[in-house]
Design a protein around this motif. Structure first.
Motif, PDB file in Angstrom:
ATOM      1  N   THR A  86       0.855  -1.250  -0.012  1.00 32.50           N
ATOM      2  CA  THR A  86       0.011  -0.047  -0.022  1.00 32.50           C
ATOM      3  C   THR A  86       0.872   1.284  -0.109  1.00 32.50           C
ATOM      4  OG1 THR A  86       0.003   0.024   2.632  1.00 32.50           O
ATOM      5  CG2 THR A  86      -2.052  -1.200   1.294  1.00 32.50           C
ATOM      6  N   ASP A  88       0.878   5.354   1.293  1.00 30.43           N
ATOM      7  CA  ASP A  88      -0.047   6.164   2.235  1.00 30.43           C
ATOM      8  C   ASP A  88      -0.051   7.466   1.743  1.00 30.43           C
ATOM      9  OD1 ASP A  88       0.177   4.095   4.088  1.00 30.43           O
ATOM     10  OD2 ASP A  88       1.816   4.980   5.292  1.00 30.43           O
ATOM     11  N   THR A  93       5.373   3.418   1.234  1.00 31.31           N
ATOM     12  CA  THR A  93       5.113   2.137   0.908  1.00 31.31           C
ATOM     13  C   THR A  93       5.169   1.313   2.089  1.00 31.31           C
ATOM     14  OG1 THR A  93       5.724   2.594  -1.473  1.00 31.31           O
ATOM     15  CG2 THR A  93       5.444   0.311  -0.740  1.00 31.31           C
ATOM     16  N   ARG A  94       4.104   0.356   2.146  1.00 30.78           N
ATOM     17  CA  ARG A  94       3.967  -0.504   3.212  1.00 30.78           C
ATOM     18  C   ARG A  94       3.630  -1.788   2.783  1.00 30.78           C
ATOM     19  NH1 ARG A  94       3.565   1.866   8.462  1.00 30.78           N
ATOM     20  NH2 ARG A  94       3.178   4.016   8.337  1.00 30.78           N
ATOM     21  N   GLY A 168      -3.981   2.970   3.628  1.00 23.70           N
ATOM     22  CA  GLY A 168      -3.076   3.355   2.274  1.00 23.70           C
ATOM     23  C   GLY A 168      -3.736   2.617   1.075  1.00 23.70           C
ATOM     24  N   ARG A 169      -3.570   3.135  -0.082  1.00 25.01           N
ATOM     25  CA  ARG A 169      -4.027   2.524  -1.263  1.00 25.01           C
ATOM     26  C   ARG A 169      -3.261   1.375  -1.724  1.00 25.01           C
ATOM     27  NH1 ARG A 169      -2.509   3.702  -6.377  1.00 25.01           N
ATOM     28  NH2 ARG A 169      -1.038   5.617  -5.444  1.00 25.01           N
TER      29      ARG A 169
END
Length: 214
Positions: A86, A88, A93-94, A168-169
């Protein structure tokens, strides 16, 4: 003096309409029973020649998980999971932990008087169809059907994950399967398996087109 009543009589047109309706319903019932029978019966000349038409009718609503004259229940525990990346709002990035989608379906079924067909079979069938139409080496699709099953599995998983995860996307996803054979009964001479098989699919990007009408 009142004239005696005569019982109502069907007109020839009404009688003909009833006869046509009865014949139509009988024909539809016979056709339905015939398709379902061929769908679960052992392979034969008719079912092999017309398997595409039979599957097109039987599979959407009348699929059976057993074969006529030879019941063969599932002999392994399957679990399908996914992890996603994802982004944010600040661009960070996660990577998520693995999400056990099969476990979510089981929780939805447990205790339900009338469990949903979606919870029982959709994810499992999507995974089985993908595995049957993709090579192990490189996960390459076997023809046009392979491309369709890949897109279908991706969409089924995205329906459960959603477009946003933990704020997050979702930008990419990776699906995996875990399979463990069920131990044989105590009276059997079969040796129980102590191994678990895994299949890890490649990372798939998630674009806005994938999220339409989820």
């Amino acid at each position: 003096m009142r004239e005696p009543r005569h019982p109502a009589r069907w007109s020839p047109a009404s009688t003909a309409a009833l006869a046509v309706t009865a014949l139509t319903l009988s024909g539809a019932l016979l056709a339905h029973l015939g398709f379902v029978f061929l769908g679960v019966a052992p392979a034969n000349a008719v079912s092999v020649r017309h398997h595409e038409r039979i599957d097109a009718y039987v599979q959407p609503e009348f699929a059976q998980d057993w074969k006529l004259f030879a019941p063969n229940p599932m002999q392994r525990n399957d679990a399908v999971g996914v992890r996603v990346t994802t982004v944010d709002a600040d661009g960070r990035t996660r990577l998520s932990d693995w999400i056990n989608l099969t476990d979510q379906d089981i929780e939805s079924i447990r205790g339900a008087v009338a469990p949903s067909h979606v919870d029982q079979n959709m994810l499992r069938r999507a995974w089985d169809s993908y595995v049957a139409t993709h090579s192990v080496e490189g996960d390459l699709p076997k023809g046009a059907r392979g491309e369709l099953t890949g897109a279908y599995l991706k969409r089924v998983v995205l329906q459960r994950v959603g477009a946003v995860r933990d704020g997050g996307r979702v930008t990419s996803m990776q699906v995996a399967g875990r399979f463990t054979l069920i131990d044989p009964p105590a009276w059997s001479r079969e040796v129980p398996s102590d191994t678990t098989e895994y299949r890890l699919l490649p990372w798939w990007p998630v674009v806005p087109q994938d999220l339409r009408e989820l």
